[in-house]
Design an enzyme around this catalytic site. Sequence first.
Site, PDB file in Angstrom:
ATOM      1  N   ALA A  66       0.851  -1.193   0.000  1.00 12.98           N
ATOM      2  CA  ALA A  66       0.000   0.000   0.000  1.00 12.98           C
ATOM      3  C   ALA A  66       0.882   1.236   0.000  1.00 12.98           C
ATOM      4  O   ALA A  66       2.020   1.206   0.466  1.00 12.98           O
ATOM      5  CB  ALA A  66      -0.905  -0.014   1.224  1.00 12.98           C
ATOM      6  N   GLY A 109       0.128  -4.973   1.078  1.00  8.74           N
ATOM      7  CA  GLY A 109      -1.078  -4.987   0.238  1.00  8.74           C
ATOM      8  C   GLY A 109      -0.873  -5.705  -1.084  1.00  8.74           C
ATOM      9  O   GLY A 109      -1.812  -6.280  -1.643  1.00  8.74           O
ATOM     10  N   GLU A 112      -1.271  -9.262  -0.430  1.00  8.86           N
ATOM     11  CA  GLU A 112      -2.715  -9.502  -0.298  1.00  8.86           C
ATOM     12  C   GLU A 112      -3.385  -9.562  -1.677  1.00  8.86           C
ATOM     13  O   GLU A 112      -4.253 -10.391  -1.919  1.00  8.86           O
ATOM     14  CB  GLU A 112      -3.357  -8.410   0.564  1.00  8.86           C
ATOM     15  CG  GLU A 112      -2.916  -8.504   2.013  1.00  8.86           C
ATOM     16  CD  GLU A 112      -3.387  -7.356   2.862  1.00  8.86           C
ATOM     17  OE1 GLU A 112      -3.074  -6.199   2.523  1.00  8.86           O
ATOM     18  OE2 GLU A 112      -4.065  -7.598   3.873  1.00  8.86           O
ATOM     19  N   GLU A 132       4.033  -4.998   7.437  1.00  9.35           N
ATOM     20  CA  GLU A 132       3.197  -4.023   8.155  1.00  9.35           C
ATOM     21  C   GLU A 132       3.624  -3.855   9.610  1.00  9.35           C
ATOM     22  O   GLU A 132       3.576  -2.762  10.159  1.00  9.35           O
ATOM     23  CB  GLU A 132       1.719  -4.464   8.123  1.00  9.35           C
ATOM     24  CG  GLU A 132       1.006  -4.173   6.817  1.00  9.35           C
ATOM     25  CD  GLU A 132       1.157  -5.281   5.793  1.00  9.35           C
ATOM     26  OE1 GLU A 132       2.059  -6.136   5.943  1.00  9.35           O
ATOM     27  OE2 GLU A 132       0.361  -5.276   4.824  1.00  9.35           O
TER      28      GLU A 132
END
Length: 258
Positions: A66, A109, A112, A132
């Site tokens: 992200a 992300g 993911e 993270e």
Amino acid sequence: SNSFEFIETTTQGAIGTIELNRPKVLNALNTKMISEIVQAMEGFDKDDNIRVIVLSGKGRAFAAGADIDEMANASAMDLELLNQFVDWDRLALIKKPIIGAVHGFALGGAFELALCCDLLFAAEDAEFGFPEVNLGVMPGAGGTQRLTKLVGKTKAMEWLFTGKRITAKEALHYGIINQTFSKELLFEETYKFAEQLAKQAPISIRLIKESVLKAIDHSIYEGMQFERKNFYLLFSSEDQKEGMKAFIEKRQPQFKGK
Ligand code: CAA
């Protein structure tokens, strides 16, 4: 076919490709990029000419997660009101098979996003991970759930607690990816596979995908009821008649996706 800012889409025969296209920041996923990915996926899903979707990243990596710049100063209420993960939920509703072709980093992300794909091929240099924890946060787009369902609690906890990177070799060992290729061959081999997949009876592939995904969050009993209905449903397709007729007539079937 490109009206997008952060991705590039192309088609080649029955294969629709989405490339993350923000290489200067290693394809860091901002909110708009995610929404573009979902829009492009839904477009391919509705397009009768497309049978397989390929997802990859331009430049040095699949994606480094992200966009940290975008969220660094966000408040909890900003995120609640933005409701950005709604777009991710739509990814799980795509009916056509999605193949991820990952090279370089697939972190946070981006890991993911890779876990949202149905099949994953990776270059030998690919590195997956959930860093993270090093930023004082945790995955928010399914990482703790999808990774755990995939590899079990033991390794999921270890990787999520440490943020340690998972090499392509380890990812293969733990069943996170389907196959590794040299970096040079990754895209060629992915397309070869995608072309084969595009020749399979499309409605079979569609209902198999749906049924396998059902197994992930339902009991075996519910899953089997669902599977059975899908099995029956296929007998209303022209492709089932054609597939079985071709077998009996000892010839190759011509599937139409109806
Ligand atoms: N967000 C914003 N920018 C990023 C980024 C990210 N996630 N990852 C890399 N970039 C930018 C860098 O800031 C850098 O920009 P500048 O050239 O302007 O400085 C550029 O991309 C190239 O990156 P590096 O110079 O850092 O490249 P490197 O090869 O030295 O390191 C890396 C690569 C190890 C991946 C490193 O960039 C890194 O650690 N990135 C962050 C990874 C990360 O923590 N991802 C998780 C994000 S949180 C998340 O994803 C939450 C969620 O679940 C939704």
